[in-house]
Design an enzyme around this catalytic site. Structure first.
Site, mmCIF file in Angstrom:
data_model
loop_
_atom_site.group_PDB
_atom_site.id
_atom_site.type_symbol
_atom_site.label_atom_id
_atom_site.label_comp_id
_atom_site.label_asym_id
_atom_site.label_seq_id
_atom_site.Cartn_x
_atom_site.Cartn_y
_atom_site.Cartn_z
ATOM 1 N N ILE A 1 0.826 -1.215 0.000
ATOM 2 C CA ILE A 1 0.000 0.000 0.000
ATOM 3 C C ILE A 1 0.864 1.271 0.000
ATOM 4 C CG2 ILE A 1 -0.276 0.325 2.507
ATOM 5 C CD1 ILE A 1 -3.310 0.530 1.992
ATOM 6 N N HIS B 1 6.120 -11.986 5.796
ATOM 7 C CA HIS B 1 5.929 -11.474 4.435
ATOM 8 C C HIS B 1 7.280 -11.149 3.826
ATOM 9 C CE1 HIS B 1 5.649 -8.124 7.295
ATOM 10 N NE2 HIS B 1 6.231 -7.365 6.375
ATOM 11 N N HIS C 1 9.047 -8.872 1.044
ATOM 12 C CA HIS C 1 8.925 -7.723 0.144
ATOM 13 C C HIS C 1 9.677 -8.069 -1.142
ATOM 14 C CE1 HIS C 1 7.786 -4.572 3.252
ATOM 15 N NE2 HIS C 1 8.298 -5.499 4.049
HETATM 16 P P1 AMP Z 1 7.083 -4.544 7.437
HETATM 17 O O1 AMP Z 1 7.425 -3.145 7.869
HETATM 18 O O2 AMP Z 1 8.245 -5.300 6.887
HETATM 19 O O3 AMP Z 1 6.353 -5.296 8.532
HETATM 20 O O4 AMP Z 1 6.111 -4.367 6.191
HETATM 21 C C1 AMP Z 1 4.734 -4.203 6.293
HETATM 22 C C2 AMP Z 1 4.305 -3.647 4.970
HETATM 23 O O5 AMP Z 1 2.907 -3.788 4.859
HETATM 24 C C3 AMP Z 1 4.630 -2.163 4.775
HETATM 25 O O6 AMP Z 1 5.468 -1.989 3.639
HETATM 26 C C4 AMP Z 1 3.245 -1.528 4.554
HETATM 27 O O7 AMP Z 1 3.261 -0.491 3.611
HETATM 28 C C5 AMP Z 1 2.425 -2.720 4.089
HETATM 29 N N1 AMP Z 1 1.005 -2.633 4.340
HETATM 30 C C6 AMP Z 1 0.394 -2.252 5.487
HETATM 31 N N2 AMP Z 1 -0.953 -2.339 5.339
HETATM 32 C C7 AMP Z 1 -1.183 -2.782 4.079
HETATM 33 C C8 AMP Z 1 -2.363 -3.061 3.333
HETATM 34 N N3 AMP Z 1 -3.594 -2.912 3.850
HETATM 35 N N4 AMP Z 1 -2.227 -3.487 2.051
HETATM 36 C C9 AMP Z 1 -0.996 -3.622 1.518
HETATM 37 N N5 AMP Z 1 0.159 -3.388 2.176
HETATM 38 C C10 AMP Z 1 0.065 -2.959 3.441
#
Ligand code: AMP
Ligand code: ZN
Length: 114
Positions: A31, A100, A102
């Protein structure tokens, strides 16, 4: 897990721009994209972080990695190059505690990461 954002994306209660889905793996656009290509690849099962993986999860891990390679091709960055990042814990900046990967690509990236 009921209070997990990414489990919400898996079960459809939270909308996301899904680019790949099978029984074991889902990938969707981040997002807040940090690169022209930025998708998150996650297991459909709730696993909080790498250190929670057990031998029972080996097939899941393999499926996530296989999907990652295929997605890099589909998204057009396999040849130009891409980076896989897994943030683990507070120092790495993990904000969502559902494992997750990236997948980032489409621009030159620096090293080491900040
Ligand atoms: P992390 O900081 O490695 O835990 O990454 C979490 C990621 O999730 C971040 O890059 C956010 O931008 C992404 N994120 C949070 N909420 C959403 C959402 N609803 N849809 C897609 N990505 C999201
Ligand atoms: Zn979850």
């Amino acid at each position: 897990m009921s209070d997990c954002l990414f489990c919400g994306i898996v079960n459809g209660s939270i909308k996301a721009d899904v680019v790949y889905r099978d029984e074991t793996v889902i990938a969707f656009k981040d997002i807040v994209p940090r690169a022209p290509v930025h998708v998150l690849i996650i297991p459909t099962a709730h696993i909080a972080m790498l250190s929670d993986l057990t031998p029972n999860d080996d097939k899941i891990v393999a499926a996530v990695f296989r999907a990652t390679g295929k997605l890099a091709e589909q998204l057009g960055v396999a040849k130009s190059g891409y980076r896989i990042v897994v943030n683990c814990g507070a120092d790495a900046g993990q904000t969502v505690f559902h494992l997750h990967y990236h997948l980032l690509g489409g621009r030159q990236m620096g090293w080491p990461p900040g």
